[in-house]
Design a protein around this motif. Structure first.
Motif, PDB file in Angstrom:
ATOM      1  N   GLU A  52      23.497   9.326  -2.345  1.00 54.49           N
ATOM      2  CA  GLU A  52      22.667   8.161  -2.613  1.00 54.49           C
ATOM      3  C   GLU A  52      21.789   7.830  -1.407  1.00 54.49           C
ATOM      4  OE1 GLU A  52      23.692   4.141  -4.998  1.00 54.49           O
ATOM      5  OE2 GLU A  52      24.913   4.500  -3.221  1.00 54.49           O
ATOM      6  N   ARG A  53      22.358   7.882  -0.221  1.00 54.13           N
ATOM      7  CA  ARG A  53      21.606   7.570   0.999  1.00 54.13           C
ATOM      8  C   ARG A  53      20.512   8.613   1.261  1.00 54.13           C
ATOM      9  NH1 ARG A  53      24.392   4.038   4.709  1.00 54.13           N
ATOM     10  NH2 ARG A  53      26.504   3.494   4.021  1.00 54.13           N
ATOM     11  N   LEU A  54      20.843   9.882   1.073  1.00 59.82           N
ATOM     12  CA  LEU A  54      19.870  10.935   1.363  1.00 59.82           C
ATOM     13  C   LEU A  54      18.691  10.908   0.396  1.00 59.82           C
ATOM     14  CD1 LEU A  54      21.731  14.190   2.483  1.00 59.82           C
ATOM     15  CD2 LEU A  54      20.040  12.858   3.745  1.00 59.82           C
ATOM     16  N   THR A  55      18.967  10.682  -0.880  1.00 57.60           N
ATOM     17  CA  THR A  55      17.852  10.611  -1.833  1.00 57.60           C
ATOM     18  C   THR A  55      16.975   9.393  -1.547  1.00 57.60           C
ATOM     19  OG1 THR A  55      19.310   9.532  -3.444  1.00 57.60           O
ATOM     20  CG2 THR A  55      18.993  11.896  -3.679  1.00 57.60           C
ATOM     21  N   ALA A  56      17.597   8.283  -1.131  1.00 57.53           N
ATOM     22  CA  ALA A  56      16.811   7.103  -0.792  1.00 57.53           C
ATOM     23  C   ALA A  56      15.926   7.354   0.427  1.00 57.53           C
ATOM     24  CB  ALA A  56      17.730   5.908  -0.529  1.00 57.53           C
ATOM     25  N   LEU A  57      16.384   8.200   1.361  1.00 59.48           N
ATOM     26  CA  LEU A  57      15.565   8.580   2.505  1.00 59.48           C
ATOM     27  C   LEU A  57      14.474   9.578   2.110  1.00 59.48           C
ATOM     28  CD1 LEU A  57      18.088   9.122   5.464  1.00 59.48           C
ATOM     29  CD2 LEU A  57      16.297   7.395   5.327  1.00 59.48           C
ATOM     30  N   GLY A 112      38.200  20.589 -30.625  1.00 68.40           N
ATOM     31  CA  GLY A 112      37.008  20.739 -29.806  1.00 68.40           C
ATOM     32  C   GLY A 112      37.099  19.996 -28.492  1.00 68.40           C
ATOM     33  N   SER A 113      36.074  20.153 -27.676  1.00 72.32           N
ATOM     34  CA  SER A 113      35.940  19.429 -26.418  1.00 72.32           C
ATOM     35  C   SER A 113      34.553  18.808 -26.371  1.00 72.32           C
ATOM     36  CB  SER A 113      36.150  20.360 -25.225  1.00 72.32           C
ATOM     37  OG  SER A 113      35.194  21.409 -25.235  1.00 72.32           O
ATOM     38  N   LEU A 114      34.385  17.775 -25.540  1.00 75.42           N
ATOM     39  CA  LEU A 114      33.105  17.057 -25.536  1.00 75.42           C
ATOM     40  C   LEU A 114      32.939  16.274 -24.251  1.00 75.42           C
ATOM     41  CD1 LEU A 114      33.371  13.792 -27.663  1.00 75.42           C
ATOM     42  CD2 LEU A 114      35.367  15.098 -26.891  1.00 75.42           C
ATOM     43  N   ASN A 115      31.707  15.899 -23.980  1.00 78.31           N
ATOM     44  CA  ASN A 115      31.414  15.025 -22.847  1.00 78.31           C
ATOM     45  C   ASN A 115      29.932  14.685 -22.860  1.00 78.31           C
ATOM     46  OD1 ASN A 115      31.862  13.478 -20.525  1.00 78.31           O
ATOM     47  ND2 ASN A 115      33.163  15.052 -19.607  1.00 78.31           N
ATOM     48  N   GLY A 116      29.501  13.958 -21.850  1.00 80.87           N
ATOM     49  CA  GLY A 116      28.099  13.640 -21.657  1.00 80.87           C
ATOM     50  C   GLY A 116      27.846  13.442 -20.179  1.00 80.87           C
ATOM     51  N   THR A 117      26.620  13.673 -19.730  1.00 82.33           N
ATOM     52  CA  THR A 117      26.267  13.470 -18.329  1.00 82.33           C
ATOM     53  C   THR A 117      24.863  12.896 -18.240  1.00 82.33           C
ATOM     54  OG1 THR A 117      25.291  15.665 -17.937  1.00 82.33           O
ATOM     55  CG2 THR A 117      27.671  15.469 -17.636  1.00 82.33           C
ATOM     56  N   THR A 118      24.574  12.282 -17.090  1.00 77.35           N
ATOM     57  CA  THR A 118      23.253  11.710 -16.842  1.00 77.35           C
ATOM     58  C   THR A 118      22.724  12.250 -15.521  1.00 77.35           C
ATOM     59  OG1 THR A 118      24.019   9.669 -17.885  1.00 77.35           O
ATOM     60  CG2 THR A 118      21.954   9.561 -16.674  1.00 77.35           C
ATOM     61  N   SER A 119      21.443  12.541 -15.465  1.00 74.14           N
ATOM     62  CA  SER A 119      20.822  12.985 -14.222  1.00 74.14           C
ATOM     63  C   SER A 119      19.534  12.195 -14.011  1.00 74.14           C
ATOM     64  CB  SER A 119      20.518  14.488 -14.274  1.00 74.14           C
ATOM     65  OG  SER A 119      19.360  14.730 -15.058  1.00 74.14           O
ATOM     66  N   PHE A 120      18.783  12.557 -12.971  1.00 74.20           N
ATOM     67  CA  PHE A 120      17.483  11.948 -12.747  1.00 74.20           C
ATOM     68  C   PHE A 120      16.569  12.146 -13.954  1.00 74.20           C
ATOM     69  CE2 PHE A 120      18.861  12.884  -8.377  1.00 74.20           C
ATOM     70  CZ  PHE A 120      18.578  11.685  -7.737  1.00 74.20           C
ATOM     71  N   GLU A 121      16.701  13.292 -14.650  1.00 72.80           N
ATOM     72  CA  GLU A 121      15.665  13.716 -15.594  1.00 72.80           C
ATOM     73  C   GLU A 121      16.096  13.790 -17.045  1.00 72.80           C
ATOM     74  OE1 GLU A 121      12.876  16.227 -12.595  1.00 72.80           O
ATOM     75  OE2 GLU A 121      14.488  17.388 -13.540  1.00 72.80           O
ATOM     76  N   ARG A 122      17.356  13.577 -17.347  1.00 73.57           N
ATOM     77  CA  ARG A 122      17.791  13.676 -18.739  1.00 73.57           C
ATOM     78  C   ARG A 122      19.180  13.082 -18.914  1.00 73.57           C
ATOM     79  NH1 ARG A 122      22.169  15.111 -17.431  1.00 73.57           N
ATOM     80  NH2 ARG A 122      22.819  17.171 -16.729  1.00 73.57           N
ATOM     81  N   THR A 123      19.546  12.843 -20.163  1.00 76.55           N
ATOM     82  CA  THR A 123      20.925  12.515 -20.530  1.00 76.55           C
ATOM     83  C   THR A 123      21.337  13.506 -21.597  1.00 76.55           C
ATOM     84  OG1 THR A 123      20.421  10.177 -20.157  1.00 76.55           O
ATOM     85  CG2 THR A 123      22.493  10.696 -21.252  1.00 76.55           C
ATOM     86  N   ASN A 124      22.523  14.095 -21.449  1.00 74.06           N
ATOM     87  CA  ASN A 124      22.930  15.088 -22.446  1.00 74.06           C
ATOM     88  C   ASN A 124      24.325  14.792 -22.982  1.00 74.06           C
ATOM     89  OD1 ASN A 124      24.451  15.891 -20.216  1.00 74.06           O
ATOM     90  ND2 ASN A 124      24.142  18.073 -20.550  1.00 74.06           N
ATOM     91  N   TYR A 125      24.551  15.267 -24.191  1.00 78.68           N
ATOM     92  CA  TYR A 125      25.827  15.125 -24.894  1.00 78.68           C
ATOM     93  C   TYR A 125      26.164  16.476 -25.490  1.00 78.68           C
ATOM     94  CZ  TYR A 125      24.443  10.273 -24.421  1.00 78.68           C
ATOM     95  OH  TYR A 125      24.037   9.075 -23.897  1.00 78.68           O
ATOM     96  N   PHE A 126      27.434  16.848 -25.467  1.00 78.13           N
ATOM     97  CA  PHE A 126      27.762  18.206 -25.896  1.00 78.13           C
ATOM     98  C   PHE A 126      29.182  18.294 -26.421  1.00 78.13           C
ATOM     99  CE2 PHE A 126      27.895  17.543 -21.342  1.00 78.13           C
ATOM    100  CZ  PHE A 126      29.179  17.913 -20.966  1.00 78.13           C
ATOM    101  N   GLU A 127      29.345  19.167 -27.401  1.00 73.51           N
ATOM    102  CA  GLU A 127      30.651  19.498 -27.977  1.00 73.51           C
ATOM    103  C   GLU A 127      30.757  21.011 -28.110  1.00 73.51           C
ATOM    104  OE1 GLU A 127      29.339  15.548 -29.653  1.00 73.51           O
ATOM    105  OE2 GLU A 127      28.480  17.553 -29.790  1.00 73.51           O
ATOM    106  N   TYR A 172      12.501   8.697  -8.092  1.00 74.80           N
ATOM    107  CA  TYR A 172      13.750   9.378  -7.733  1.00 74.80           C
ATOM    108  C   TYR A 172      14.414   8.725  -6.511  1.00 74.80           C
ATOM    109  CZ  TYR A 172      12.298  13.135 -10.899  1.00 74.80           C
ATOM    110  OH  TYR A 172      11.924  13.860 -12.005  1.00 74.80           O
ATOM    111  N   HIS A 173      13.927   7.567  -6.106  1.00 72.20           N
ATOM    112  CA  HIS A 173      14.464   6.890  -4.930  1.00 72.20           C
ATOM    113  C   HIS A 173      15.915   6.459  -5.139  1.00 72.20           C
ATOM    114  CE1 HIS A 173      14.396   4.385  -1.298  1.00 72.20           C
ATOM    115  NE2 HIS A 173      14.825   3.355  -2.022  1.00 72.20           N
ATOM    116  N   HIS A 174      16.272   6.109  -6.372  1.00 77.60           N
ATOM    117  CA  HIS A 174      17.650   5.684  -6.659  1.00 77.60           C
ATOM    118  C   HIS A 174      18.347   6.750  -7.509  1.00 77.60           C
ATOM    119  CE1 HIS A 174      15.605   4.411 -10.382  1.00 77.60           C
ATOM    120  NE2 HIS A 174      16.795   4.523 -10.962  1.00 77.60           N
ATOM    121  N   THR A 175      19.652   6.821  -7.403  1.00 87.77           N
ATOM    122  CA  THR A 175      20.446   7.812  -8.135  1.00 87.77           C
ATOM    123  C   THR A 175      20.893   7.241  -9.482  1.00 87.77           C
ATOM    124  OG1 THR A 175      22.420   7.062  -6.953  1.00 87.77           O
ATOM    125  CG2 THR A 175      21.243   8.958  -6.043  1.00 87.77           C
ATOM    126  N   PRO A 176      21.339   8.113 -10.396  1.00 86.08           N
ATOM    127  CA  PRO A 176      21.698   7.637 -11.743  1.00 86.08           C
ATOM    128  C   PRO A 176      22.825   6.618 -11.796  1.00 86.08           C
ATOM    129  CG  PRO A 176      21.303   9.999 -11.779  1.00 86.08           C
ATOM    130  CD  PRO A 176      21.257   9.592 -10.341  1.00 86.08           C
TER     131      PRO A 176
END
Length: 455
Positions: A157-162, A87-102, A170-174
């Motif tokens: 990071e700079r653009l979202t802070a602006l 199998g394959s797997l990973n995880g990611t984080t965003s402003f609105e969620r954290t996910n894990y997948f296989e 949402y001022h700071h990035t993950p």
């Protein structure tokens, strides 16, 4: 509880059933017997928008900690077991969620479900100072490699802070700041897990060559005994006025291969018809080599080597339209900015042609169908719509919603939002002479920046 799988209008025949365990875990199943594989996707309703000042980066740090062992699977065992099973797997984080997948061979589906349940239920038993320090260093090194030490690396990071004011969720990035990563304690991590990594704060989707009854029985067996947790606070309000009201601007002088103009326009929230219309507008304006901005700046004027528009869809805050233009050698930013504003104003005044609408909607349709055609992509979208909008079935009709958008709606959102007083702007000026600009450096910069934007 659950319901039968009945294909909805506009779903292309795709189906999904929904269930909920007694502990609050929401489950979505979708059969697809085309290939003998199954995708497991688990979304936790926690991202960087849930963090507080001084503790940014915890959601992303915890994504890494989830691969550091649990009660029954020590160390790197999660990776080893999944990859050893093909199998394959990973995880990611965003402003609105954290996910894990296989994605697993069908006969190894039970293993993937057991692994996800084991770390949801028992990660605290294995979380210690050693794993905390190890992953803190990994995340800090990731920040150096993808943000701090590459051309244009901190642009997102700079653009979202602006674009999002100080104090906005949402001022700071993950990725978080180095100082906050250093400040995070083991007890911070444990409290974070207890608060957010509970079954009643998660959606589990399983898509592919599955037996729904057997799959649901496995889910009940492995996840059903994990207790719920009711200590989660709702995320802070992310609402903002539709228009920024002024142009926010920052100039950066760094060792970059070319001058660049980047901008973030405030757009409608994800899940709305206006957001879909904005997606069509940005595709016409900057989605690929047939787009208006590419034709104007790269082909006709030859003032840029790359010009494009992308969209960061957000449900809990205004979305962002992301403009990125890298100049040709010797070209000044004011010439680029004037041409961009001219194209946007013309588009707002005249609207899209029938041919432009057809091409953009076909492009978005293809992207959506590509996404839904893979078991992993469909599992992820089912989780996304369940977590952010409360209804996983919306994932199966997203294509039709894009195709229903009219030219008038596209023109209206462009006129209302793609304005100079509704954007945050970054201007990059290179330290070196223009002759240092190079095609290879440009390609690398684009790659790193895109990775940052996907965080």
């Amino acid at each position: 509880m659950g319901h039968t799988a009945t294909a909805q209008a506009g779903s292309g025949g795709l189906t999904a059933t929904e269930h909920r365990l007694a502990n609050g875990l929401r489950v979505v199943l979708s059969e697809d017997h085309l290939t003998p594989v199954a995708a497991v996707c688990l979304w936790y309703d926690v991202g960087s928008r849930h963090e507080v000042k001084g503790r940014t980066g915890l959601a992303h740090l915890f994504e890494h900690l989830m691969f550091q062992g649990s009660a029954s699977v020590p160390g790197n065992g999660h990776f080893e077991l999944v990859q050893g099973a093909g199998g394959s797997l990973n995880g990611t984080t965003s402003f609105e969620r954290t996910n894990y997948f296989e994605t697993m061979p069908t006969h190894q589906l039970e293993l993937a479900l057991w692994l996800e349940a084991d770390r949801m239920g028992s990660l605290l038993a294995a979380l210690d100072d050693e794993s905390m320090e190890n992953q803190r260093d990994v995340v800090k090194n990731e920040r150096r490699q993808r943000y701090d030490n590459v051309p244009y690396g901190t642009a997102f990071e700079r653009l979202t802070a602006l674009a999002y004011p100080e104090g906005h969720p949402y001022h700071h990035t993950p990725i978080g700041s180095m100082a906050d990563l250093d400040a995070a304690s083991l007890e911070d991590a444990r409290a974070f897990f207890r608060t957010y990594y509970a079954p009643n704060n998660a959606v589990l989707s399983v898509v592919g060559d599955i037996d729904p009854d057997k799959t649901l029985a496995w889910i009940e067996k492995y996840f059903g005994t994990i207790p719920a947790h009711d200590g989660k606070q709702p995320p802070r309000d992310g609402s903002l006025p539709d228009i920024i009201g002024e142009q926010l601007r920052e100039e950066i002088v760094e060792e970059v291969p070319a001058r660049a103009l980047m901008a973030a326009y405030r757009l409608p929230h994800d899940g709305t018809r206006e957001c879909d219309a904005a997606d069509v507008a940005l595709t016409i304006l900057g989605g690929g080599e047939s787009s208006l901005l590419h034709n104007r700046l790269v082909r006709r004027d030859q003032t840029a080597v790359a010009a494009g528009f992308g969209m960061l869809r957000l449900a809990g805050a205004p979305s962002l339209g992301w403009l990125d233009v890298k100049t040709s050698s010797g070209v000044e930013i004011p010439a680029i900015e004037a041409a961009v504003d001219e194209e946007l104003a013309r588009f707002a005044a005249e609207g899209p042609t029938a041919e432009e609408m057809e091409r953009a909607q076909a492009q978005l349709e293809r992207e959506w169908l590509d996404r839904l055609s893979t078991v992993a992509g469909r599992a992820d979208e089912l989780c996304r719509y369940a977590v952010l909008f409360g209804d996983p079935q919306l994932a199966l009709t997203a294509v039709q919603r894009v195709l229903d958008i009219t030219a008038e709606e596209v023109q209206a959102v462009a006129a209302a939002r793609l304005r100079p007083d509704n954007r945050a702007v970054l201007v990059y000026e290179p330290l070196a002479a223009d002759g240092a600009e190079g095609e290879d450096g440009q390609e690398n910069a684009d790659s790193d920046e895109n990775e940052g934007a996907e965080q």
